[in-house]
Every structure is written in structure tokens, then in C-alpha cells.
Design an enzyme around this catalytic site. Structure first.
Site, PDB file in Angstrom:
ATOM      1  N   LYS A  45      -2.654   5.999  -4.312  1.00 15.32           N
ATOM      2  CA  LYS A  45      -3.754   6.943  -4.064  1.00 15.32           C
ATOM      3  C   LYS A  45      -3.471   8.311  -4.669  1.00 15.32           C
ATOM      4  O   LYS A  45      -2.328   8.799  -4.601  1.00 15.32           O
ATOM      5  CB  LYS A  45      -3.952   7.113  -2.546  1.00 15.32           C
ATOM      6  CG  LYS A  45      -3.942   5.817  -1.768  1.00 15.32           C
ATOM      7  CD  LYS A  45      -4.204   5.983  -0.286  1.00 15.32           C
ATOM      8  CE  LYS A  45      -3.895   4.689   0.466  1.00 15.32           C
ATOM      9  NZ  LYS A  45      -2.503   4.578   0.889  1.00 15.32           N
ATOM     10  N   ASP A  67       0.840  -1.200   0.000  1.00 15.05           N
ATOM     11  CA  ASP A  67       0.000   0.000   0.000  1.00 15.05           C
ATOM     12  C   ASP A  67       0.868   1.242   0.000  1.00 15.05           C
ATOM     13  O   ASP A  67       1.684   1.442   0.901  1.00 15.05           O
ATOM     14  CB  ASP A  67      -0.895   0.020   1.252  1.00 15.05           C
ATOM     15  CG  ASP A  67      -1.812   1.231   1.254  1.00 15.05           C
ATOM     16  OD1 ASP A  67      -2.874   1.176   0.602  1.00 15.05           O
ATOM     17  OD2 ASP A  67      -1.462   2.259   1.871  1.00 15.05           O
ATOM     18  N   HIS A 114      -7.555   9.465  -2.300  1.00 16.65           N
ATOM     19  CA  HIS A 114      -7.017   9.407  -0.931  1.00 16.65           C
ATOM     20  C   HIS A 114      -7.979  10.020   0.107  1.00 16.65           C
ATOM     21  O   HIS A 114      -8.170   9.473   1.191  1.00 16.65           O
ATOM     22  CB  HIS A 114      -5.663  10.127  -0.896  1.00 16.65           C
ATOM     23  CG  HIS A 114      -4.756   9.683   0.201  1.00 16.65           C
ATOM     24  ND1 HIS A 114      -3.391   9.683   0.092  1.00 16.65           N
ATOM     25  CD2 HIS A 114      -5.013   9.226   1.460  1.00 16.65           C
ATOM     26  CE1 HIS A 114      -2.859   9.244   1.214  1.00 16.65           C
ATOM     27  NE2 HIS A 114      -3.817   8.963   2.059  1.00 16.65           N
ATOM     28  N   TYR A 130       2.950   9.762   0.072  1.00 16.86           N
ATOM     29  CA  TYR A 130       3.999   9.138   0.905  1.00 16.86           C
ATOM     30  C   TYR A 130       5.395   9.380   0.330  1.00 16.86           C
ATOM     31  O   TYR A 130       6.394   9.110   0.999  1.00 16.86           O
ATOM     32  CB  TYR A 130       3.786   7.622   1.056  1.00 16.86           C
ATOM     33  CG  TYR A 130       2.448   7.211   1.652  1.00 16.86           C
ATOM     34  CD1 TYR A 130       1.605   8.142   2.255  1.00 16.86           C
ATOM     35  CD2 TYR A 130       2.042   5.887   1.619  1.00 16.86           C
ATOM     36  CE1 TYR A 130       0.377   7.755   2.779  1.00 16.86           C
ATOM     37  CE2 TYR A 130       0.817   5.493   2.156  1.00 16.86           C
ATOM     38  CZ  TYR A 130      -0.019   6.436   2.723  1.00 16.86           C
ATOM     39  OH  TYR A 130      -1.228   6.056   3.244  1.00 16.86           O
TER      40      TYR A 130
END
Ligand SMILES: NC(=O)c1ccc[n+]([C@@H]2O[C@H](COP(=O)([O-])OP(=O)(O)OC[C@H]3O[C@@H](n4cnc5c(N)ncnc54)[C@H](OP(=O)(O)O)[C@@H]3O)[C@@H](O)[C@H]2O)c1
Length: 267
Positions: free
Chosen positions: A71, A43, A104, A48
């Protein structure tokens, strides 16, 4: 690894590796180790900042054996931005496709239909396999379902301190799988006396009890772990069961404790 078959027919591994706050070589190493020990579901998210680190690990792997979720961030939800972002993700991840692309966070300033139609275009082009959302409430999901576009997954915070039963029930009724993020309540659940007691009863760890509770509810889990020991522990949640009373005891721990609630959230 057990899998859940989504309404669309896509099979999604029940345990995945969360990678928030894992970047650089620590991230590449973690993904390499995880896949070696049996993880197949990773994931990630644009936010990130680790697509390239993950790409370094997965580019030499058999892509058909992996399930990659990413996302779209809140500023990439306009039609053309969503398409361009996904094209960039594919380059960063060094992959031909993303298995599950999620919105997201909901963003009331962009009509949901606009983002979902862009995701349909990406799906038809074979760049993504499944379309999903994250941090959507029942209200957001109802709006999304009105578009007629199939939503496969809703990724939300879910752990014994935030037992989102009514959201889970709505998702089940509508053929939407739920993925639990922060399934260990970012570590907070590990010191809980009830969880520790159940861990002792079953000869497991508190992390495994929390994950098993989720798995038995039919929820996909993406615990983040950087140490090999934690990664391995989190995979071992199959082949044993919590009984009805154990499940009830864990259900009773709910205190509506939401750990992730940024200023822009629409809860
Ligand atoms: N969609 C969203 O908005 C959203 C928001 C938050 C998170 N997420 C996703 O969900 C993933 C997981 O959530 P999270 O990172 O917030 O929290 P989490 O998975 O609940 O907890 C991670 C923490 O637990 C520790 N840990 C992991 N396994 C353990 C074990 N077996 N025993 C003891 N400690 C253990 C980790 O330590 P070590 O690292 O030292 O192993 C880390 O400190 C994220 O990485 C991200 O992929 C999504």
C-alpha cells in the site's frame, strides 16, 4: 487455498497473512512459516516498515505461487511519488512485481485521478498486477470509479462488531472485491458469547467462526498471526459452513465499533 476471481481476471487467495506490527526476524520467520503451511497471500504496506523483512523470506520462493499486496502511504499519492515509491517497494521486497497495490487511505488533498493514473502507468509497465484502495467509503469509491480506471479491491475494517453491509453491497454491485482487515477485531471478537457458542456448536474456534462468517459473505480476510498455531487455525475455514441462523446471529452483533480511526481518516 480458495481464491476469488476479480473482475480483472486476477485470482486472489481468500485468506492472507496480515503483517502489521510484524517486523525484523519475527516477520521473516512468520512469512516463511506461513508459506510452508499453505499461505500464498501476504498483506503488507509501506507504513508497516517490513518490506525488507518480507523480501528476505520471499526472494527464494517461487514468486508465481505468491500474492503480495502492498500500500502507498498518504504522502506518496502524487504521480511521481507513487511511481518512485513502487519502484522502491520492488527493491525492498526483492520482487519483480506487486500483485495488488492499494492506496492505503484516501487523501482529499490529492486528486484521486492523479494517483490512479500513476498506478495505471505502473500496471502497464508490469510492476503491479491490480489496482486497489483501502479505507474508501462509498463516496470515495464513486469518485474513483468516475476516472474509468478499474478498482479491483477495497480493503476495509470488517468484523462482526463492524458489519459494513451497505459498503459491501456497493462494492459487489461495482465489481470491487472487499478485503477485511482486523477480521478478528484485533482479538476482541474472541471472547464474545455468541461467537463462542457457535464455535462450540461447530467444533471450531471463535477466530474460525469470525473468519468463516466473512468468507461466506464473499470477503477476503487477512488475519494477522505470529504464532504457528494461530496461523494454522486461520487457514482452516474451508470445508464447513455456518447455517442461515448462525449467519444472522453474527450479523446481529454489529455495533459500529471501528477500531482503526486515525485523525486523518475521512469516514
Ligand atoms: N488497510 C488498513 O488500513 C489496515 C489497518 C489495519 C490492519 N490492516 C491489515 O490487516 C491485518 C489484520 O488486522 P489486525 O492485525 O489489525 O487484527 P486481527 O487480524 O483482527 O487480529 C490480530 C490479533 O489476533 C490474534 N490472533 C490471530 N489469529 C488468532 C487465532 N486463531 N486465535 C486467537 N488469536 C488470534 C493475533 O495474535 P498473534 O499475533 O499472537 O498470533 C493478534 O493479536 C494487519 O496485520 C494488516 O495487514 C490493514
Amino acid at each position: 487455498m480458495e481464491e476469488i476471481t476479480l473482475k480483472s481476471g486476477i485470482r486472489m487467495p481468500v485468506i492472507g497473512l496480515g503483517t502489521w506490527k510484524l517486523t525484523g526476524s519475527r516477520c521473516t520467520d512468520a512469512v516463511n512459516k506461513a508459506v510452508r503451511m499453505g499461505y500464498s497471500h501476504i498483506d503488507t504496506a509501506d507504513a508497516y516498515g517490513n518490506h525488507e523483512d518480507i523480501g528476505k523470506a520471499i526472494s527464494s520462493m517461487d514468486r508465481r505461487k505468491l500474492f503480495i499486496t502492498s500500500k502507498l502511504w498518504r504522502d506518496s499519492l502524487r504521480h511521481d511519488d507513487a511511481i518512485a515509491s513502487c519502484d522502491r517497494f520492488l527493491k525492498e521486497l526483492k520482487t519483480s512485481h506487486i500483485d495488488m497495490l492499494l492506496i492505503h487511505w484516501p487523501n482529499k488533498d490529492v486528486p484521486i485521478e492523479e494517483t490512479l493514473s500513476a498506478m495505471r502507468v505502473l500496471q502497464e509497465a508490469g510492476k503491479i498486477r491490480g489496482i486497489g484502495v483501502s479505507n474508501f467509503t462509498v463516496r470515495h469509491l464513486k469518485e474513483a470509479l468516475e476516472t474509468g480506471i478499474q478498482i479491483s479491491v477495497n480493503q476495509v475494517e470488517f468484523h462482526p462488531y463492524l458489519n459494513q453491509e451497505s459498503l459491501l453491497a456497493f462494492c459487489k454491485e461495482n465489481g470491487i472485491a472487499v478485503t477485511a482487515y482486523s477480521p478478528l477485531a484485533r482479538g476482541r471478537i474472541l471472547g464474545d458469547d455468541i461467537v463462542k457458542g457457535l464455535a462450540e456448536k461447530h467444533g471450531k474456534t471463535p477466530a474460525q467462526v469470525s473468519l468463516r462468517w466473512l468468507v461466506q459473505k464473499g470477503i477476503i480476510c487477512i488475519p494477522k498471526a505470529s504464532s504457528e498455531e494461530h496461523m494454522m487455525e486461520n487457514l482452516r475455514v474451508f470445508g464447513w459452513e455456518l447455517d442461515r441462523n448462525d449467519m444472522k446471529a453474527l450479523d446481529s452483533l454489529d455495533r459500529g465499533e471501528r477500531l482503526i480511526n486515525p485523525g486523518f481518516s475521512e469516514f
